[in-house]
Design a protein around this motif. Structure first.
Motif, mmCIF file in Angstrom:
data_model
loop_
_atom_site.group_PDB
_atom_site.id
_atom_site.type_symbol
_atom_site.label_atom_id
_atom_site.label_comp_id
_atom_site.label_asym_id
_atom_site.label_seq_id
_atom_site.Cartn_x
_atom_site.Cartn_y
_atom_site.Cartn_z
ATOM 1 N N ASN A 122 -34.493 -21.549 -23.099
ATOM 2 C CA ASN A 122 -33.879 -22.676 -24.029
ATOM 3 C C ASN A 122 -34.822 -24.339 -23.716
ATOM 4 N N GLY A 123 -34.883 -25.100 -24.448
ATOM 5 C CA GLY A 123 -35.304 -26.339 -24.755
ATOM 6 C C GLY A 123 -34.669 -27.472 -25.214
ATOM 7 N N LEU A 124 -35.155 -28.607 -24.612
ATOM 8 C CA LEU A 124 -34.414 -30.412 -25.907
ATOM 9 C C LEU A 124 -35.107 -30.324 -26.371
ATOM 10 N N ASP A 125 -35.325 -30.512 -27.477
ATOM 11 C CA ASP A 125 -37.082 -31.896 -27.708
ATOM 12 C C ASP A 125 -36.197 -32.735 -28.351
ATOM 13 N N GLU A 126 -36.496 -34.106 -27.414
ATOM 14 C CA GLU A 126 -36.213 -35.194 -27.980
ATOM 15 C C GLU A 126 -37.269 -35.960 -28.541
ATOM 16 N N ASP A 127 -36.559 -37.130 -30.090
ATOM 17 C CA ASP A 127 -37.546 -37.536 -30.589
ATOM 18 C C ASP A 127 -36.711 -39.216 -30.707
ATOM 19 N N GLY A 128 -36.598 -39.548 -29.955
ATOM 20 C CA GLY A 128 -36.350 -41.792 -29.699
ATOM 21 C C GLY A 128 -35.211 -41.816 -30.164
ATOM 22 N N LEU A 129 -35.274 -42.001 -31.653
ATOM 23 C CA LEU A 129 -34.152 -42.843 -32.081
ATOM 24 C C LEU A 129 -33.768 -42.192 -33.021
ATOM 25 N N LYS A 130 -34.986 -41.125 -33.666
ATOM 26 C CA LYS A 130 -34.476 -39.864 -34.338
ATOM 27 C C LYS A 130 -33.933 -38.999 -34.275
#
Length: 255
Positions: free
Chosen positions: A107-115
């Motif tokens: 499992n993983g969370l791909d963070e893309d700032g304001l997006k």
């Protein structure tokens, strides 16, 4: 008187012949016939004949082991399906017998700032069956489990908009079950259930969007899940082929 007596003697002699033959016949039959002590002894000493039809021999299981589920798909596949996975090596579930039941998840969370952020979860489960006299052939037992897994996926708690389709090209049998689940956000789920001979593969893949990110593309989730499931099925065959090779090398060559 003399002539009468002689004639009477001859009549008695002729009358006695059938009696003697009858007795002799009965005596002769007593050595062969059923119900006599001799017949009983003969039957007891002869080997017992099997009653009824002999049960058909069960087929030997095609696969004798399972691959390591955490290595059943390529690292590149993990990177593609679960960006920013917490552990790219996966987390294996404990099992008392890894030759019959094994699973792994990422499992993983791909963070893309304001997006916003995209969450992905992937799980691979493998179950292997052997032929058993009272339970049936390995392939039939696997087929029963395959059907149960499809039904279990369809009955997932909170599932809505459930869609089940055949997934060709994945082992001997394959089905996809796509649905949504409403939690804190909308989760989009894809389950691929496949059977290759006596092994059942269940691959669960779901995604969700956070913080304003666009919802996962369900068609893309399904496509990626099918690709991964094909890798897992292929790994089952590869693992068993690798196991056979050392055995063949250890076997003495025929003289």
């Amino acid at each position: 008187m003399h002539r009468s007596a002689s004639r009477f003697t001859r009549v008695l002699a002729c009358a006695a012949v059938p009696v003697i033959l009858t007795v002799a016949g009965c005596s002769s039959d007593s050595g062969k016939g059923s119900g006599s002590d001799g017949a009983k002894k003969s039957t007891a000493s002869s080997p017992a004949k099997p009653s009824g039809k002999a049960s058909a021999a069960l087929e030997k299981a095609a696969f004798a082991s399972l691959p390591d589920p955490c290595k059943s798909i390529a690292t590149a596949t993990v990177d593609s399906l679960v960006p920013e996975a917490k552990d790219k090596n996966g987390t294996a579930t404990k099992s008392n017998d890894l030759t019959t039941r094994a699973s792994c998840s990422w499992n993983g969370l791909d963070e893309d700032g304001l997006k916003g952020s995209q969450y992905r979860w992937l799980s691979i489960s493998l179950v292997r069956y052997d032929s058993h006299a009272s339970l049936g052939s390995a392939n039939k037992r696997a087929e029963d489990q395959y059907n149960k897994q499809v039904e279990t996926a369809k009955a997932t708690e909170g599932a809505h908009d459930v869609k089940v389709e055949a997934a060709g090209g994945i082992g001997d049998q394959g089905s996809s079950v796509v649905f949504g689940v409403k939690k804190d956000v909308d989760f989009f789920n894809t389950t691929i259930v496949a059977r290759t001979q006596n092994v059942v593969v269940t691959l669960d893949y779901n995604g969700a969007a956070y913080e304003g990110a666009g919802a996962p593309d369900q068609a893309k989730l399904l496509q990626d899940a099918i690709v991964a499931a094909k890798e897992v099925v292929a790994s089952v065959g590869t693992a068993n082929q690798q196991q056979k090779q050392p055995e063949q090398q250890a076997s003495p060559s025929p003289q």
